[in-house]
Design an enzyme around this catalytic site. Sequence first.
Site, PDB file in Angstrom:
ATOM      1  CD  GLU A   1      11.976-158.002  13.304  1.00  0.00           C
ATOM      2  OE1 GLU A   1      11.018-157.204  13.317  1.00  0.00           O
ATOM      3  OE2 GLU A   1      13.096-157.718  12.814  1.00  0.00           O
TER       4      GLU A   1
ATOM      5  CE1 TYR B   1      17.509-115.052  19.625  1.00  0.00           C
ATOM      6  CE2 TYR B   1      19.878-114.990  19.289  1.00  0.00           C
ATOM      7  CZ  TYR B   1      18.756-114.568  19.973  1.00  0.00           C
ATOM      8  OH  TYR B   1      18.871-113.655  20.987  1.00  0.00           O
TER       9      TYR B   1
ATOM     10  CD  GLN C   1      37.166-115.680  16.018  1.00  0.00           C
ATOM     11  OE1 GLN C   1      36.190-116.099  16.622  1.00  0.00           O
ATOM     12  NE2 GLN C   1      37.076-115.199  14.788  1.00  0.00           N
TER      13      GLN C   1
ATOM     14  CB  SER D   1      33.143-116.386  18.751  1.00  0.00           C
ATOM     15  OG  SER D   1      34.004-116.606  17.667  1.00  0.00           O
TER      16      SER D   1
ATOM     17  CG  ASN E   1      22.564-115.502  25.294  1.00  0.00           C
ATOM     18  OD1 ASN E   1      21.784-116.452  25.232  1.00  0.00           O
ATOM     19  ND2 ASN E   1      22.146-114.294  25.634  1.00  0.00           N
TER      20      ASN E   1
ATOM     21  CG  ASP F   1      34.460-114.818  11.187  1.00  0.00           C
ATOM     22  OD1 ASP F   1      34.135-116.003  11.328  1.00  0.00           O
ATOM     23  OD2 ASP F   1      35.206-114.217  11.989  1.00  0.00           O
TER      24      ASP F   1
ATOM     25  CG  HIS G   1      33.225-112.468  18.552  1.00  0.00           C
ATOM     26  ND1 HIS G   1      32.163-111.984  17.836  1.00  0.00           N
ATOM     27  CD2 HIS G   1      34.046-113.062  17.648  1.00  0.00           C
ATOM     28  CE1 HIS G   1      32.315-112.287  16.552  1.00  0.00           C
ATOM     29  NE2 HIS G   1      33.457-112.929  16.411  1.00  0.00           N
TER      30      HIS G   1
ATOM     31  CD  GLU H   1      32.747-120.469  16.297  1.00  0.00           C
ATOM     32  OE1 GLU H   1      31.740-119.981  15.753  1.00  0.00           O
ATOM     33  OE2 GLU H   1      33.351-119.903  17.233  1.00  0.00           O
ATOM     34  CG  HIS H   2      36.433-119.936  13.794  1.00  0.00           C
ATOM     35  ND1 HIS H   2      35.802-119.382  14.897  1.00  0.00           N
ATOM     36  CD2 HIS H   2      35.658-119.656  12.718  1.00  0.00           C
ATOM     37  CE1 HIS H   2      34.688-118.795  14.500  1.00  0.00           C
ATOM     38  NE2 HIS H   2      34.571-118.937  13.189  1.00  0.00           N
TER      39      HIS H   2
ATOM     40  CG  HIS I   1       5.479-156.572   9.457  1.00  0.00           C
ATOM     41  ND1 HIS I   1       4.631-156.357  10.500  1.00  0.00           N
ATOM     42  CD2 HIS I   1       6.231-155.445   9.323  1.00  0.00           C
ATOM     43  CE1 HIS I   1       4.847-155.143  11.008  1.00  0.00           C
ATOM     44  NE2 HIS I   1       5.816-154.573  10.294  1.00  0.00           N
TER      45      HIS I   1
END
Length: 428
Positions: free
Chosen positions: A414, A128, A258, A236, A213, A360, A261, A326-327, A419
């Site tokens: 078990e 996306y 920033q 952001s 978004n 970026d 944005h 984020e940053h 098994h």
Amino acid sequence: MKRVSFSDPDFSSFRAEFDRREDASDDVRQAVADILATVRRDGDAALVAYAKKFDGADLDVNGLLVTDEEIAEARAAVDDELKQAVAASLENVTAFAQASMRKGWETTNAQGVVCGEMFHPLDRVGVYVPGGTAPLVSTALMTAAIGKAVGVPEIVVATPCGPDGKINPALLYAVVESGATQILRVGGAHGIAAMTYGTESVAPVAKLFGPGNKFVVEAKRQVFGTVGVDLIPGPSEVLILADESCKPEFVAADLLAQAEHGKESIVVLVSPSANVLDSVEEALNVQRKTLSRQGPIDHVIANGMIFVQTENLDQAIDMVNDFAPEHLSLVVEGADELLDRIRTTGAIYVGNHSPVAVGDFLAGPSHTLPTGGSGKAFPGITADMFQRRTSYVKCTPESVAASEPYVSTFARVEGLDAHGESVSIRVR
């Protein structure tokens, strides 16, 4: 902007809110659930309806995918400077991704069994790429191009078109150069639904990548399990931790970058020094008047910018780990020695001369990073997210015999005697 200090009576409450665990509202969750269900039921017809509703575009069910002619037009329309910038970024992103790919290995365990791992690129992924108010050319490079570097053969990109039904030429050029094999001119939660469930135009993918978004992010949450999901990257955000060694004009420039944005972006400055906060605010007020995106910047300054004075550097570092930005721009004395103490951020930019914008657009690591506090659990996009891991086990008669007593014990405890017998029969 909001300004707070460790000396404020309600600072402890502010600290508690600073440790975020963001989630969608009930309204967003329901709206996204409805969109996902509608696209799953109605396919391309739903995509056409939602493109009209959300983007004002009159699309046709036969025209949801970008054509070769449109790609050729975009390539012709893009100037040489952008082509060179895209090429430079792709070179760095590709080199970083290929260097960080996971590679197969094997070992022999204590019983003599050979065990190992193999890694293969995913067969088909969906990416996306947001459209909105700016053509995020770099986001294509920081997502799809990593899949291409890893060797993913099919890369579907969904990105919203404009009211004219077209995708910005620069963005379209970058998407193609980044390795997209199919481009859907649809965004939003409906774009996520198309890549997840498939429609008449688009086959479903194995895993989803990319930011968006709040509706896109919530859609990725809701489809997780039906498809793989890289991380939860939303609006952001940046946190700058600075002391007296910082250059205030540099810090202000990163904050404004920033804030550019707009919308739900979060911009935070944390410092033990009131003088740093004052100096940066002064520089910010001077610089902001020279910038073109005044509306988004002013909105973020009013609603998403926070200046925090801490008691000391230790408290500031604790707040960074609580916020999980984020940053993170780390502009303090001895920054290199502090790196190991930062445990939750998506990416760290060290020192006065490391602007976030280099990361970026160009440096190499993906700029698609965890937001909303999700850095406590998620990294940014990495090459190995585009790889599928498979383990393998190889036994010899001797190693299966050495393993049999232990397997028999587990099987007995078990209550899984078949098994145990599947191993014992080979030993007998």
